[in-house]
Design an enzyme around this catalytic site. Structure first.
Site, PDB file in Angstrom:
ATOM      1  N   GLN A   1       2.764  10.012   1.456  1.00 16.12           N
ATOM      2  CA  GLN A   1       4.041   9.285   1.378  1.00 16.12           C
ATOM      3  C   GLN A   1       4.949   9.646   0.076  1.00 16.12           C
ATOM      4  O   GLN A   1       6.305   9.328   0.270  1.00 16.12           O
ATOM      5  CB  GLN A   1       4.034   7.746   1.307  1.00 16.12           C
ATOM      6  CG  GLN A   1       3.475   7.105   2.812  1.00 16.12           C
ATOM      7  CD  GLN A   1       3.294   5.598   2.743  1.00 16.12           C
ATOM      8  OE1 GLN A   1       2.298   5.223   2.279  1.00 16.12           O
ATOM      9  NE2 GLN A   1       4.141   4.964   3.363  1.00 16.12           N
TER      10      GLN A   1
ATOM     11  N   HIS B   1      -4.292   1.251   7.792  1.00 14.32           N
ATOM     12  CA  HIS B   1      -2.705   1.849   7.747  1.00 14.32           C
ATOM     13  C   HIS B   1      -2.786   2.903   6.877  1.00 14.32           C
ATOM     14  O   HIS B   1      -2.114   4.005   7.088  1.00 14.32           O
ATOM     15  CB  HIS B   1      -1.804   0.711   7.192  1.00 14.32           C
ATOM     16  CG  HIS B   1      -0.184   1.113   7.422  1.00 14.32           C
ATOM     17  ND1 HIS B   1       0.380   0.786   8.242  1.00 14.32           N
ATOM     18  CD2 HIS B   1       0.327   1.790   6.420  1.00 14.32           C
ATOM     19  CE1 HIS B   1       1.665   1.242   7.899  1.00 14.32           C
ATOM     20  NE2 HIS B   1       1.560   1.896   6.914  1.00 14.32           N
ATOM     21  N   GLU B   2      -3.145   2.852   5.391  1.00 15.68           N
ATOM     22  CA  GLU B   2      -2.884   3.699   4.400  1.00 15.68           C
ATOM     23  C   GLU B   2      -4.065   4.777   4.871  1.00 15.68           C
ATOM     24  O   GLU B   2      -3.448   6.186   4.614  1.00 15.68           O
ATOM     25  CB  GLU B   2      -3.300   3.145   3.057  1.00 15.68           C
ATOM     26  CG  GLU B   2      -2.478   2.084   2.543  1.00 15.68           C
ATOM     27  CD  GLU B   2      -0.883   2.374   2.715  1.00 15.68           C
ATOM     28  OE1 GLU B   2      -0.585   3.540   2.526  1.00 15.68           O
ATOM     29  OE2 GLU B   2      -0.186   1.582   3.026  1.00 15.68           O
TER      30      GLU B   2
ATOM     31  N   CYS C   1       6.195  -0.280   7.218  1.00 14.14           N
ATOM     32  CA  CYS C   1       5.652   0.840   6.399  1.00 14.14           C
ATOM     33  C   CYS C   1       6.903   1.495   5.754  1.00 14.14           C
ATOM     34  O   CYS C   1       8.152   1.469   6.083  1.00 14.14           O
ATOM     35  CB  CYS C   1       5.393   2.083   7.613  1.00 14.14           C
ATOM     36  SG  CYS C   1       4.683   3.529   6.551  1.00 14.14           S
ATOM     37  N   LEU C   2       6.679   1.747   4.372  1.00 14.58           N
ATOM     38  CA  LEU C   2       7.620   2.250   3.631  1.00 14.58           C
ATOM     39  C   LEU C   2       8.296   3.582   4.074  1.00 14.58           C
ATOM     40  O   LEU C   2       9.406   3.967   3.489  1.00 14.58           O
ATOM     41  CB  LEU C   2       6.987   2.412   2.177  1.00 14.58           C
ATOM     42  CG  LEU C   2       6.574   1.152   1.438  1.00 14.58           C
ATOM     43  CD1 LEU C   2       5.885   1.469  -0.043  1.00 14.58           C
ATOM     44  CD2 LEU C   2       7.543   0.290   1.090  1.00 14.58           C
TER      45      LEU C   2
ATOM     46  N   GLY D   1       0.932  -1.159  -0.012  1.00 10.58           N
ATOM     47  CA  GLY D   1      -0.105  -0.051   0.016  1.00 10.58           C
ATOM     48  C   GLY D   1       0.891   1.090  -0.083  1.00 10.58           C
ATOM     49  O   GLY D   1       1.873   1.204   0.426  1.00 10.58           O
TER      50      GLY D   1
ATOM     51  N   HIS E   1      -2.474   7.338   7.142  1.00 13.51           N
ATOM     52  CA  HIS E   1      -1.564   8.231   6.296  1.00 13.51           C
ATOM     53  C   HIS E   1      -2.106   9.600   5.708  1.00 13.51           C
ATOM     54  O   HIS E   1      -1.551  10.699   5.928  1.00 13.51           O
ATOM     55  CB  HIS E   1      -0.705   7.565   5.127  1.00 13.51           C
ATOM     56  CG  HIS E   1       0.333   6.680   5.538  1.00 13.51           C
ATOM     57  ND1 HIS E   1       1.682   7.284   6.219  1.00 13.51           N
ATOM     58  CD2 HIS E   1       0.646   5.480   5.329  1.00 13.51           C
ATOM     59  CE1 HIS E   1       2.347   6.282   6.433  1.00 13.51           C
ATOM     60  NE2 HIS E   1       1.863   5.148   5.840  1.00 13.51           N
TER      61      HIS E   1
END
Length: 188
Positions: free
Chosen positions: A52, A145-146, A103-104, A47, A149
């Site tokens: 991000q 999670h997304e 997480c990226l 995701g 953000h």
């Protein structure tokens, strides 16, 4: 299409609420979505949210790969989904379930995060068409999670026990005991 740089935890773009998208058919949004898809593929995540990639816009993409499909109460494999201006709500019978997340924007770390196990989400897709789905298991976890953000929240802020955060390779080598913490979801 381009591979975009990913903002890391601490950057101000990750701490603010993303702006709603007025026109999902705007060529800038179309290009952003295409670039996000390429960036996600390159980064190897499941995701990605627009903040991000330094764009404070309410756009997120996600999928559930076959390797994650069908575990416990999961919904199974979910194809790449674009969600613009999303809203989420836990369902009446939902409970919070703990699971490991990475997480990226926090490379090489994971933490044990409680999330609602069943949610409804809605928004619009890349074509401006309405989307509404009920999600459970890993599918619900990825969406939450997304979505976080987009509201300026990162997963460590959702954690209840910071001792359950560490470098991914260390956690794999010597996993902490999370027994009694809803282990059905712990492999994220």
């Amino acid at each position: 299409m381009s591979i975009l740089k990913i903002a890391r935890m601490g950057h101000p773009v990750l701490r603010k609420v993303a702006e709603r998208v007025e026109d999902p058919n705007d060529p800038e949004i179309t290009r952003l979505v295409a670039d996000m898809i390429e960036t996600l593929s390159d980064a190897g995540g499941v995701g990605l949210a627009a903040p991000q990639v330094f764009q404070s816009l309410a756009v997120m993409i996600f999928f559930v790969p076959p390797t994650r499909a069908g575990k416990g109460d999961d919904d199974g494999e979910i194809p790449l989904t674009v969600l613009i201006n999303p809203e989420i709500e836990p369902l009446d019978d939902a409970q919070k379930v703990g699971g490991w997340e990475g997480c990226l924007s926090i490379p090489d770390f994971q933490g044990y995060v409680p999330r609602w196990d069943k949610i409804r989400y809605r928004g619009i897709d890349e074509n401006g068409e309405p989307v509404e789905k009920i999600a459970s298991g890993f599918h619900a976890r990825v969406v939450q999670h997304e979505y976080d953000h987009l509201i300026g929240v990162m997963y460590p802020e959702r954690m209840e026990d910071m001792s359950l955060m560490g470098f991914t390779d260390e956690l794999r080598r010597d996993p902490p005991d999370v027994s009694g913490r809803n282990e059905s979801q712990q492999e994220n």
